[in-house]
Design a protein around this motif. Structure first.
Motif, mmCIF file in Angstrom:
data_model
loop_
_atom_site.group_PDB
_atom_site.id
_atom_site.type_symbol
_atom_site.label_atom_id
_atom_site.label_comp_id
_atom_site.label_asym_id
_atom_site.label_seq_id
_atom_site.Cartn_x
_atom_site.Cartn_y
_atom_site.Cartn_z
ATOM 1 N N VAL A 49 18.615 32.455 7.593
ATOM 2 C CA VAL A 49 17.211 32.866 7.386
ATOM 3 C C VAL A 49 16.285 31.949 8.182
ATOM 4 N N SER A 50 16.584 30.642 8.180
ATOM 5 C CA SER A 50 15.755 29.690 8.932
ATOM 6 C C SER A 50 15.719 30.056 10.414
ATOM 7 N N LEU A 51 16.889 30.427 10.946
ATOM 8 C CA LEU A 51 16.953 30.793 12.373
ATOM 9 C C LEU A 51 16.190 32.096 12.628
ATOM 10 N N TYR A 52 16.288 33.014 11.664
ATOM 11 C CA TYR A 52 15.552 34.285 11.784
ATOM 12 C C TYR A 52 14.042 33.998 11.805
ATOM 13 N N VAL A 53 13.617 33.116 10.910
ATOM 14 C CA VAL A 53 12.208 32.724 10.834
ATOM 15 C C VAL A 53 11.804 32.018 12.136
ATOM 16 N N LEU A 54 12.695 31.142 12.618
ATOM 17 C CA LEU A 54 12.426 30.398 13.854
ATOM 18 C C LEU A 54 12.292 31.339 15.058
ATOM 19 N N ALA A 55 13.040 32.435 15.030
ATOM 20 C CA ALA A 55 12.950 33.399 16.141
ATOM 21 C C ALA A 55 11.520 33.940 16.254
ATOM 22 N N PHE A 56 10.930 34.257 15.111
ATOM 23 C CA PHE A 56 9.538 34.745 15.115
ATOM 24 C C PHE A 56 8.579 33.644 15.553
ATOM 25 N N ALA A 57 8.843 32.436 15.056
ATOM 26 C CA ALA A 57 7.990 31.304 15.432
ATOM 27 C C ALA A 57 8.069 31.062 16.944
ATOM 28 N N SER A 58 9.256 31.234 17.517
ATOM 29 C CA SER A 58 9.429 31.019 18.966
ATOM 30 C C SER A 58 8.648 32.059 19.764
ATOM 31 N N VAL A 59 8.679 33.290 19.287
ATOM 32 C CA VAL A 59 7.916 34.354 19.962
ATOM 33 C C VAL A 59 6.415 34.031 19.874
ATOM 34 N N ALA A 60 5.995 33.569 18.682
ATOM 35 C CA ALA A 60 4.576 33.213 18.502
ATOM 36 C C ALA A 60 4.205 32.035 19.407
ATOM 37 N N LEU A 61 5.125 31.091 19.564
ATOM 38 C CA LEU A 61 4.868 29.938 20.434
ATOM 39 C C LEU A 61 4.732 30.390 21.892
ATOM 40 N N PHE A 62 5.556 31.372 22.237
ATOM 41 C CA PHE A 62 5.483 31.942 23.589
ATOM 42 C C PHE A 62 4.084 32.506 23.847
ATOM 43 N N PHE A 63 3.594 33.318 22.912
ATOM 44 C CA PHE A 63 2.243 33.880 23.083
ATOM 45 C C PHE A 63 1.191 32.769 23.085
ATOM 46 N N SER A 64 1.416 31.791 22.239
ATOM 47 C CA SER A 64 0.452 30.698 22.109
ATOM 48 C C SER A 64 0.345 29.874 23.397
ATOM 49 N N SER A 65 1.417 29.885 24.196
ATOM 50 C CA SER A 65 1.427 29.058 25.401
ATOM 51 C C SER A 65 0.407 29.529 26.436
ATOM 52 N N PHE A 66 -0.021 30.791 26.346
ATOM 53 C CA PHE A 66 -0.981 31.249 27.355
ATOM 54 C C PHE A 66 -2.232 31.916 26.776
ATOM 55 N N LEU A 67 -2.227 32.231 25.489
ATOM 56 C CA LEU A 67 -3.424 32.863 24.913
ATOM 57 C C LEU A 67 -4.449 31.799 24.531
ATOM 58 N N ASN A 68 -5.710 32.208 24.521
ATOM 59 C CA ASN A 68 -6.718 31.199 24.176
ATOM 60 C C ASN A 68 -7.546 31.607 22.957
ATOM 61 N N HIS A 69 -6.838 32.164 21.995
ATOM 62 C CA HIS A 69 -7.459 32.409 20.708
ATOM 63 C C HIS A 69 -6.407 32.103 19.643
ATOM 64 N N SER A 70 -6.810 31.321 18.652
ATOM 65 C CA SER A 70 -5.797 30.837 17.714
ATOM 66 C C SER A 70 -5.176 31.946 16.879
ATOM 67 N N LEU A 71 -5.875 33.072 16.724
ATOM 68 C CA LEU A 71 -5.304 34.147 15.914
ATOM 69 C C LEU A 71 -4.593 35.203 16.761
ATOM 70 N N ALA A 72 -4.854 35.174 18.066
ATOM 71 C CA ALA A 72 -4.282 36.213 18.938
ATOM 72 C C ALA A 72 -2.757 36.190 18.907
ATOM 73 N N SER A 73 -2.193 34.991 18.958
ATOM 74 C CA SER A 73 -0.742 34.891 18.996
ATOM 75 C C SER A 73 -0.086 35.403 17.707
ATOM 76 N N PRO A 74 -0.547 34.953 16.516
ATOM 77 C CA PRO A 74 0.044 35.519 15.295
ATOM 78 C C PRO A 74 -0.120 37.043 15.227
ATOM 79 N N VAL A 75 -1.289 37.534 15.650
ATOM 80 C CA VAL A 75 -1.521 38.982 15.590
ATOM 81 C C VAL A 75 -0.562 39.710 16.537
ATOM 82 N N PHE A 76 -0.420 39.204 17.767
ATOM 83 C CA PHE A 76 0.488 39.820 18.741
ATOM 84 C C PHE A 76 1.913 39.857 18.194
ATOM 85 N N THR A 77 2.322 38.733 17.589
ATOM 86 C CA THR A 77 3.701 38.652 17.087
ATOM 87 C C THR A 77 3.909 39.643 15.946
#
Lengths: 271, 317
Positions: free
Chosen positions: A170-198
């Motif tokens: 489950v931790s790895l499953y959760v981490l997979a989503f967090a990694s995708v969110a981190l990916f979006f966060s690396s280039f987006l410039n709104h703090s909520l955009a990345s969670p919303v995209f994910t």
């Protein structure tokens, strides 16, 4: 590791960090209470079955796999984009720290956070379960969620490692989503955009895997492996099923982290 | 060695030297072959209108933006190749200072200091905060700091690792006159006492005039002029207040003297030695003179003159 300590210092003062943990622990406690009062479990007791306290953390895995990604996505999605929008990113990057070092601090943070929310919730619910029901062997239905197909006994020790393995899954499953969110966060410039995209991506995947035409692609969608931790809850552990799901989960983790790292390394920070 | 950066210095030992620095975003070239040399010990002013390229240049210097072409040296470190090493000898403030608002000033300084990759004594934070005058509020959360206190905290974080060069982007923006004065004094003090080279960008030209010894004027991504402030403010001209303008203008025409008018003064491009002869000749033609004084120009005038394409014209001429 120094960067991880700095990241932990930063998030410790953030309310959002505790909000997710409180929600998950609260859910665990509510599940414990539900098991205690659940009328559908009464017949089992009448048949003389002993309900182990490990039932409670076992049942908590399901909401963890649902709520855990949402909680970590908020933290991971905000981690770089939030710093960018607040301006602290340019403050830090004007120091003699490489972008890789800074980024790795964020990666360590989401790894630690993903495992922490899962295992701390399991621990809290295990303690609650032991208080409510005591220890001992665990009785599991041969077919998950279907008590009419018979039961099998799992000794307490085996139940513990099955629970721990499910927790890792489950931790790895959760981490997979967090990694995708981190990916979006690396280039987006709104703090909520990345969670919303994910979360939009998650919804889209859930819809896609249920469409007839896209069925062949379903095994490659992360949402398809939502219950892969249940491989540890069946009588004969399905190792092949588990590892094929784990492979997909790891691809999302690696893809998110590496992709985000590459973008972050070369991105001009103009905000 | 940090991530493959060799710790070798090049020939250039200026505090900061930009060599053909160019930055393009899409089709928009925001920095055009910038060349600039800032010597050790300078307080250097970087002047320009909004969008001139000041902040972009500073972002390039701190590695936030990669140059499309060109390079720069910071105390001999060739950048962007050795940017991490270069950042070890410089500190700064890019744009408005931003901090982790829920943490205290001290915690912010400790976090930002930890990213310097060096073990600094605990006293370094104390020392820097005392120097900028925020020691008393260091244990309060940053969210309650005023703008001026945040600016000071911003300068403190730049000073903690004992840099040889500090680069400050609009250090006095948004401050009240008292705040502006104290930041100016702080900058001059840092330069004088600690021999720190200072580069600052600012819109407040009067402040730059008081603080800097050299300036560069940047306009639409190009450096138009770089010179010592004294040299820029030197204007070999005298201004005359005259009671008979028609006669005077006729006289200037006859003698082929180019003149300008400003605030009722005739500004003549003559040297101090030429003044007595000019007065004598004007007296012979019955041109009444009320007042003669050497003309004082301001950095603002030099700036406006320069960005208007170098034309020798003043706003109210």
């Amino acid at each position: 590791m120094n960067t991880l300590i700095l990241e932990l210092k930063k998030v410790r003062a953030n309310f959002r960090t505790y909000f997710g943990i409180i929600i998950l622990w609260g859910l665990g406690v509510l599940i414990g209470i539900n098991v205690w009062y659940n009328p559908s479990l009464v017949p089992l007791r009448q048949f003389g079955f002993h309900l182990s306290g490990l039932y409670v953390p076992g049942l908590t895995l399901y909401p963890l796999a649902v709520v855990g990604p949402v909680v970590t996505v908020l933290i991971a999605g905000e981690s770089i984009a939030g710093e960018r929008i607040r301006g602290t990113l340019r403050m830090v990057l004007s120091k003699p720290v490489t972008r890789q070092q800074f980024y790795m601090g964020k990666v360590y943070l989401i790894i630690v956070y993903s495992f922490f929310i899962v295992f701390s919730t399991l621990l809290v619910t295990a303690v609650l379960g032991l208080i409510l029901f005591g220890g001992g062997e665990v009785i599991l239905p041969n077919e998950l969620s279907n008590f009419s197909e018979g039961f099998f006994n799992v000794p307490a020790e085996e139940a513990l490692w099955r629970l721990a393995s499910s927790g890792i899954a489950v931790s790895l499953y959760v981490l997979a989503f967090a990694s995708v969110a981190l990916f979006f966060s690396s280039f987006l410039n709104h703090s909520l955009a990345s969670p919303v995209f994910t979360l939009v991506m998650t919804t889209a995947f859930t819809v896609l895997e249920n469409l007839e035409f896209f069925r062949p692609f379903a095994p490659y969608l992360i949402t398809h492996h939502f219950l892969y931790w249940q491989n540890f809850m069946v009588h004969e552990i399905d190792w092949l099923g588990f590892f094929s799901s784990l492979g997909v989960v790891m691809v999302y983790i690696a893809g998110g982290i590496i992709g985000g790292g590459l973008i972050f390394r070369y991105r001009d920070e103009t905000d | 060695m940090i991530f493959g950066e060799k710790e070798e210095t090049t020939i250039s030992q200026a505090a900061l030297e930009l060599v053909n620095l160019t930055k393009t975003f899409g089709e928009n070239t925001v920095l055009k072959n910038l060349c600039l040399k800032i010597e050790k010990g300078d307080i250097f002013g970087f002047l320009g209108n909004n969008g001139a390229g000041k902040t972009t240049t500073i972002r390039v210097i701190f590695g936030l933006i990669r140059p499309t072409k060109g390079f720069f040296h910071v105390f001999g470190f060739k950048c962007p190749l050795q940017i991490t090493l270069a950042k070890r000898v410089m500190g700064g403030l890019v744009d408005i200072p931003a901090f982790y608002e829920t943490l205290t000033g001290r915690e912010n300084l400790e976090i930002l200091t930890a990213f310097t990759g060096r073990t600094l004594p605990k006293s370094a934070v104390e020392e820097a905060s005392r120097l900028v005058g925020i020691h008393d509020i260091l244990d309060y959360p940053v969210r309650i700091y005023s703008n001026g206190q945040k600016r000071r905290l911003g300068i403190a974080q730049a000073l903690v690792p004992h840099p040889r060069l500090i680069v400050l982007d609009e250090p006095t923006a948004g401050l009240d006159p008292e705040g502006v004065k104290s930041i100016r004094e702080l900058i001059m003090d840092l330069n004088r006492r600690l021999n720190i080279t200072v580069v600052l960008s600012s819109h407040v030209l009067s402040e730059v005039q008081k603080t800097c010894n050299r300036v560069s004027i940047i306009h639409y991504g190009s450096i138009l002029k770089t010179a010592p402030v004294e040299e820029l403010l030197f204007d070999a001209s005298y201004q005359f207040k005259i009671s008979t303008p028609e006669q005077a203008e006729k006289f200037f025409l006859e003698k082929n003297i180019t003149y300008q008018t400003r605030n009722g003064y005739y500004i003549l491009p003559i040297s101090r030695e030429e003044v007595p002869e000019m007065v004598r000749e004007m007296g012979l033609r019955n041109i009444g003179i009320y007042e003669i004084s050497p003309r004082q120009i301001t950095l603002e005038e030099v700036f406006l003159q320069t960005v208007k394409g170098g034309k020798n014209e003043y706003p109210d001429t």
